[in-house]
Enzyme design. Structure first.
Site, PDB file in Angstrom:
ATOM      1  N   THR A  25       0.859  -1.308   0.051  1.00 46.85           N
ATOM      2  CA  THR A  25      -0.067   0.031  -0.093  1.00 46.85           C
ATOM      3  C   THR A  25       0.807   1.287   0.064  1.00 46.85           C
ATOM      4  O   THR A  25       1.834   1.109   0.696  1.00 46.85           O
ATOM      5  CB  THR A  25      -1.090   0.060   1.318  1.00 46.85           C
ATOM      6  N   ARG A  62     -13.699  -8.182   0.765  1.00 48.32           N
ATOM      7  CA  ARG A  62     -12.831  -7.696   1.741  1.00 48.32           C
ATOM      8  C   ARG A  62     -12.267  -6.538   1.780  1.00 48.32           C
ATOM      9  O   ARG A  62     -11.939  -6.198   0.870  1.00 48.32           O
ATOM     10  CB  ARG A  62     -11.572  -9.026   1.801  1.00 48.32           C
ATOM     11  N   GLY A 117      -9.526  -4.076   3.905  1.00 49.64           N
ATOM     12  CA  GLY A 117      -8.404  -4.113   4.718  1.00 49.64           C
ATOM     13  C   GLY A 117      -8.276  -2.998   5.696  1.00 49.64           C
ATOM     14  O   GLY A 117      -9.428  -2.158   5.984  1.00 49.64           O
ATOM     15  N   ASP A 118      -7.156  -2.772   6.323  1.00 49.29           N
ATOM     16  CA  ASP A 118      -7.151  -1.318   6.922  1.00 49.29           C
ATOM     17  C   ASP A 118      -7.038  -0.070   6.437  1.00 49.29           C
ATOM     18  O   ASP A 118      -7.200   0.833   7.013  1.00 49.29           O
ATOM     19  CB  ASP A 118      -5.724  -1.532   8.112  1.00 49.29           C
ATOM     20  N   THR A 176       0.878  -0.323   6.793  1.00 45.09           N
ATOM     21  CA  THR A 176       0.875  -1.376   5.601  1.00 45.09           C
ATOM     22  C   THR A 176       1.260  -2.601   6.009  1.00 45.09           C
ATOM     23  O   THR A 176       1.889  -2.825   7.208  1.00 45.09           O
ATOM     24  CB  THR A 176       1.970  -0.762   4.513  1.00 45.09           C
ATOM     25  N   GLY A 177       0.951  -3.298   5.210  1.00 48.37           N
ATOM     26  CA  GLY A 177       1.091  -4.995   5.723  1.00 48.37           C
ATOM     27  C   GLY A 177      -0.220  -5.899   5.755  1.00 48.37           C
ATOM     28  O   GLY A 177      -1.290  -5.297   5.287  1.00 48.37           O
ATOM     29  N   GLY A 210      -3.487  -6.216   6.634  1.00 51.38           N
ATOM     30  CA  GLY A 210      -4.437  -5.385   7.105  1.00 51.38           C
ATOM     31  C   GLY A 210      -5.252  -6.078   8.313  1.00 51.38           C
ATOM     32  O   GLY A 210      -5.457  -5.197   9.239  1.00 51.38           O
TER      33      GLY A 210
HETATM   34  N1  ASP Z   1      -2.523  -3.066   4.339  1.00 54.99           N
HETATM   35  C1  ASP Z   1      -3.212  -3.608   2.987  1.00 54.99           C
HETATM   36  C2  ASP Z   1      -4.264  -4.396   3.288  1.00 54.99           C
HETATM   37  O1  ASP Z   1      -4.212  -5.394   4.247  1.00 54.99           O
HETATM   38  C3  ASP Z   1      -2.238  -4.187   2.314  1.00 54.99           C
HETATM   39  C4  ASP Z   1      -1.028  -3.477   1.987  1.00 54.99           C
HETATM   40  O2  ASP Z   1      -0.439  -2.959   2.792  1.00 54.99           O
HETATM   41  O3  ASP Z   1      -0.573  -3.409   0.706  1.00 54.99           O
HETATM   42  O4  ASP Z   1      -5.348  -4.459   2.262  1.00 54.99           O
END
Ligand code: ASP
Length: 321
Positions: A183, A211, A213-214, A234-235, A237
């Site tokens: 992200t 779905r 995410g965060d 990021t990561g 979510g």
């Molecule tokens: N945090 C994002 C999600 O879970 C993924 C990402 O960091 O790319 O959708």
């Protein structure tokens, strides 16, 4: 694999991480407010920062800077985790999440929006032209079209082929740092001393349809408090949502943590709740009201870009394990 038990045991022994200097921050605070400045996640943040910096350097607002900056990434089909060209969900739909927040704590957000190239700008319109904070799915698309956005097929040939390949086994196994969850979160402090942030993503590749995410969740993927600072995550979510990650980082700063320390504490909170860290990556970036910046991640491989009046640097984040 590092289990939670082992992590706690090793932590208690101290000295587990000789390669890290716990006390230091990546950009130390000299006592003078450092502005303007912009920080964003991952390597693609370097290009995005350049666009944001142009706005900041001309005296523009942090809000305009972060929107302008992340639009660069959204439009880049080579970035396979954000906007156009992002990897689809398991049913082949590219669904995007984004949010934006300004110095007044005004915010807007879209979740699981399809066919719109710039979800961050739709999020801004939600903030400015609707009575709500968040719109999702078809409602978000309808709103975007009503606001003059045009429909576009966001599934590129590259992403479609990769999805066809994935379907052969159809295993949902997100890989750490392998362009699966990159992200872009961007935080800026403008020359007026105001903070804003933006966060935009195509989310985890091969996620279930629907779905979210965060990234579009205020407090998880992004949080801004103009008195204290701002943060973005990021990561995975789901992990960030469980601890309201970005809000937690900002609250850590309110209690006196440096941006780096605040991010580290949030990462530790995530780790403390987990039995295994295998394939779990989360990274946070943060900026203080004084223009200090920092980041921290669970695992090696996370980086972030910082543009100030001297340069635009890609910095390898410190990490926990
Ligand atoms: N945090 C994002 C999600 O879970 C993924 C990402 O960091 O790319 O959708």
């Amino acid at each position: 694999m590092i289990s939670r038990k082992n992590f706690l045991k090793i932590s208690a022994l101290g000295g587990l991480f000789p390669f890290q200097d716990w006390a230091s921050s990546s950009h130390s605070f000299s006592g003078k407010i450092k502005k303007p400045i912009v920080i964003s996640t991952w390597r693609h943040g370097v290009k995005a920062n350049n666009a944001a910096w142009k706005v900041l350097n001309e005296g523009g607002s942090a809000l305009d800077a972060v929107e302008t900056g992340v639009r660069v990434t959204e439009a880049d089909s080579e970035v396979r985790t954000v906007g156009y060209g992002g990897r689809p969900d398991r049913d082949g739909f590219v669904t995007l999440d984004a949010c934006i927040m300004d110095e007044q704590q005004e915010c807007g957000s879209v979740g699981a929006i399809q066919h719109i190239m710039h979800p961050i700008s739709v999020a801004r319109k939600v903030k400015e032209n609707s009575p709500h904070v968040m719109l999702v799915g078809q409602g978000a698309v309808d709103f975007a079209l009503d606001q003059g956005f045009k429909k576009k097929d966001l599934l590129t040939e590259k992403s479609r082929k990769e999805w066809e390949q994935w379907k052969k086994n159809a295993n949902y196994e997100p890989k750490v740092n392998i362009e699966n969850h990159d992200t872009i979160g961007m935080l800026a402090l403008d020359s007026e001393g105001n903070l804003s942030g933006a966060c935009t993503t195509s989310g985890m590749a091969w996620k279930m349809h629907g779905r979210i995410g965060d990234s579009p969740l205020i407090g998880s993927g992004l949080y801004v408090d103009n008195e204290v600072g701002a943060a973005s995550g990021t990561g995975v979510g789901e992990e960030i949502i469980r601890v309201c990650g970005s809000h937690l980082v900002v609250e850590n700063m309110r209690r006196g943590d440096s941006p780096e320390q605040a991010c580290k504490n949030a990462v530790e909170r995530i780790v403390a709740n987990k039995d295994t860290l295998e394939n779990t990556q989360v990274g946070f970036i943060a900026i203080s009201k004084q223009g200090q910046v920092g980041g921290y991640s669970i695992q090696q491989g996370f980086n972030y870009a910082v543009h100030d009046d001297t340069d635009n640097q890609l910095i390898d984040s410190k990490y926990l394990v």
